[in-house]
Structures are given as C-alpha cells and as structure tokens.
Design an enzyme around this catalytic site. Structure first.
Site, mmCIF file in Angstrom:
data_model
loop_
_atom_site.group_PDB
_atom_site.id
_atom_site.type_symbol
_atom_site.label_atom_id
_atom_site.label_comp_id
_atom_site.label_asym_id
_atom_site.label_seq_id
_atom_site.Cartn_x
_atom_site.Cartn_y
_atom_site.Cartn_z
ATOM 1 N N LYS A 52 0.771 -1.229 0.151
ATOM 2 C CA LYS A 52 0.120 0.024 0.142
ATOM 3 C C LYS A 52 0.890 1.447 -0.054
ATOM 4 O O LYS A 52 0.712 2.245 -0.850
ATOM 5 C CB LYS A 52 -0.807 0.077 1.185
ATOM 6 C CG LYS A 52 -2.057 -0.938 1.076
ATOM 7 C CD LYS A 52 -2.791 -1.362 2.487
ATOM 8 C CE LYS A 52 -3.763 -2.542 2.191
ATOM 9 N NZ LYS A 52 -4.590 -2.818 3.499
ATOM 10 N N GLN A 96 -4.575 -1.578 9.749
ATOM 11 C CA GLN A 96 -4.210 -3.033 9.119
ATOM 12 C C GLN A 96 -4.920 -3.850 9.935
ATOM 13 O O GLN A 96 -4.620 -4.134 11.118
ATOM 14 C CB GLN A 96 -2.896 -3.458 8.587
ATOM 15 C CG GLN A 96 -2.716 -4.487 7.810
ATOM 16 C CD GLN A 96 -3.445 -4.558 6.364
ATOM 17 O OE1 GLN A 96 -3.673 -3.383 5.665
ATOM 18 N NE2 GLN A 96 -3.748 -5.689 6.181
ATOM 19 N N ASP A 119 -10.960 2.694 4.154
ATOM 20 C CA ASP A 119 -11.175 1.286 4.320
ATOM 21 C C ASP A 119 -12.500 1.073 4.115
ATOM 22 O O ASP A 119 -13.223 -0.013 3.547
ATOM 23 C CB ASP A 119 -10.561 0.712 5.395
ATOM 24 C CG ASP A 119 -9.369 -0.230 5.143
ATOM 25 O OD1 ASP A 119 -9.176 -0.399 4.140
ATOM 26 O OD2 ASP A 119 -8.591 -0.291 6.051
HETATM 27 N N1 GUN Z 1 -7.055 -6.963 6.338
HETATM 28 C C1 GUN Z 1 -7.447 -7.618 5.306
HETATM 29 N N2 GUN Z 1 -7.892 -6.969 4.358
HETATM 30 C C2 GUN Z 1 -7.900 -5.895 4.752
HETATM 31 C C3 GUN Z 1 -8.121 -4.252 4.321
HETATM 32 O O1 GUN Z 1 -8.762 -4.260 3.267
HETATM 33 N N3 GUN Z 1 -7.882 -3.368 4.992
HETATM 34 C C4 GUN Z 1 -7.387 -3.433 6.328
HETATM 35 N N4 GUN Z 1 -7.011 -2.492 6.910
HETATM 36 N N5 GUN Z 1 -6.930 -4.648 6.884
HETATM 37 C C5 GUN Z 1 -7.176 -5.689 6.057
#
Ligand code: GUN
Length: 291
Positions: A52, A96, A119
């Site tokens: 990311k 995350q 998100d």
């Molecule tokens: N863990 C697995 N997928 C995601 C996501 O799309 N965003 C976040 N913050 N954590 C995750």
C-alpha cells in the site's frame, strides 16, 4: 473464457490517479496523504501494508506508516488514531487488520474519523453504502465492482452467489450486487459455513464470488457453464515448482474450472491488485473532498 485481468486494470486506475494528482498539484493543491497503522509483525499484514505504501509513492501520494509492537495497549493505539484524525495534512487512515486479541477491533474501527476512513469499515460508512449514499466503499468489494464494470460483465437480473460472509468482503458484496445500479441489480444469495447443499446453490450462479480463504475449494462440478467467477482467496502454499518455494492459490481450482467460465479472475493478478488501487482511489476522493 475471458480473464478479468486485475493487474492491468489496477495499473490503468493507478495511471488515472497519478494524472489527477499531477493536475491537483499543478493547481496549487497538496498531494493526497495516506496514513497506515501496522500493529505487530504478521507476515501477510506486513506485505499488504508495504504494498500500500509503495503504491502511494507510485501515484505521487504522501504516505506515513506508523508501527506498533504487538503488545501495544488499546489506549495507546486509540490515542494515535485521534492524533491522525486531527492532523489536517493526512487525508486517509487505515489500521491493518487483524489486530492482536487484546485489542477491540470494533472500537478501533469506530475511532477512525468517517471522513478519513478510506477502508470504508466505519459503521456510519457501511450504513451509507447500504443506503446507496456517496461514501468510501470497502476496497475489495469496490475493486470487484470496477473489474465487472470495466470488462462490461452483464449483471442485471443475474443470480449472484457469494461464498463467505466476512465484514470485509462477503457481506458488503451482497449489499452492493443487489443495489439498483450497475454493476448490481442481481438476485443475491449469501452463503456461509452453515449453508446446506452449497453445491446445489453454487451450480445456479451466473456470477460466483468466492471469499472463503480455503485453497481450491470450488471445483468444476460446483459451477455451471458460462459462469463468471470472482476469486478473492489468496492462500500461500509450499511448492517445489517455484524459485521461492511458495505459490499462491485462490479459493477456486482455476485449471479445472476455467473452461466452464465466461469470465474468471486469476490468482494472483485478479482481485488482489484491485484492492490497493481502490484504496488509492478512496484516498484521492478524501483529499479532493477537502478542497
Ligand atoms: N486486512 C485484510 N484486508 C484488509 C483491508 O482491506 N484493510 C485493512 N485495514 N486490513 C485488512
């Protein structure tokens, strides 16, 4: 069979975003800025967060990565979120997931300002999504919609079967595919671990979205001819055929199923790259909404 090429589509979207950033900055605006919080050192989470941050650089965003040890207190984490909520330079914030067991994920999700929740996990944004109001859509579901749209997959009146009811993928996907818009207007069946006669249901799917996390769970006998398959699974398994000693498998047995499909996403290179592209898109929207 046509591949739903997530890698290429995500690159197209990233190029579009990079052009918008250049225009924004040329007009005297500031670069969009994404902050990511990573707790602990889980290998998969580390890989995702690094990807990311790298993607931010590629499209000309600023990014900040805040790391905490896995024994960080909930209070300390919430206080960092509050600090970022109040930081006018930061447009989007993600924490995350998963988080260590002693931290309440819902409390953390609710602590993020809905205006910075790129998100799309905050309950108020999930509510707005459910009512089809403008909001940040969760990145993986948004990426799937974008893949369907850019490949002109017909969805109106189709039977969309979703396997898996997670808050991140299955549940929001079921809401979005039923909405009165394109891609959408489907008749949706949301299946899960307690579903009986799963195969009987998946065999009736025109569009099958699998987000279960079980490698090669869906086999050729479970789908009908002409199905469009979206495979969200990514499981790392040992392999003696790759240099790294590992390979990635989806939730669908690709080789045995592909010849029955009208469309199918590969793994890797399908849904995965789209998730990051949509996170960037949400961050750009967050930045532009302030100007
Ligand atoms: N863990 C697995 N997928 C995601 C996501 O799309 N965003 C976040 N913050 N954590 C995750």
């Amino acid at each position: 069979m046509q591949l739903l090429d997530g890698k290429k589509t995500a690159n197209d979207i990233k190029e579009e975003i990079a052009i918008e950033v250049t225009t924004l900055v040329a007009k005297g605006g500031k670069k969009p800025h994404l902050a990511a919080i990573l707790v602990g050192s889980d290998g998969a989470s580390e890989t995702y967060v690094n990807a990311k941050v790298k993607a931010c650089e590629r499209v000309g965003f600023d990014s900040t990565l805040v790391r905490f040890d896995s024994d960080v207190s909930e209070e300390e984490l919430l206080s960092e979120i509050e600090k970022i909520n109040n930081n006018l330079d930061i447009d989007g914030l993600i924490v995350q997931l998963p988080l260590p067991k002693h931290i309440d994920e819902m409390k953390v999700t609710e602590a993020i300002s809905p205006k910075k929740d790129v998100d799309g996990f905050h309950p108020s944004n999930i509510g707005r999504m459910t009512l089809n109001s403008p909001t940040f859509l969760p990145a993986t579901p948004a990426g799937i919609l974008e893949l369907l749209e850019r490949h002109k997959v017909e969805t109106v009146g189709k039977h969309c079967v979703i396997v898996g009811r997670s808050n991140i993928v299955g549940l929001p996907m079921s809401i979005l595919m039923a909405q009165k818009s394109y891609p959408g207007n489907c008749t949706v069946t949301l299946t899960h671990s307690r579903t009986q006669n799963l195969k009987k249901i998946t065999k009736t799917a025109d569009i099958l979205i699998v987000a279960l996390g079980k490698a090669e769970f869906v086999t050729a006998d479970m789908v009908k001819d002409g199905v469009c398959i979206i495979d969200v699974g990514i499981t790392r398994v040992k392999s003696d055929k790759t240099k790294s000693g590992w390979k990635l498998l989806g939730d669908v047995a690709f080789e045995s199923v592909k010849d029955k499909c009208s469309f199918i996403t590969p793994v890797p290179g399908g849904v995965g790259p789209m998730t990051i592209a949509m996170l960037l898109k949400n961050t750009l929207i967050a930045a532009k909404s302030k100007t």
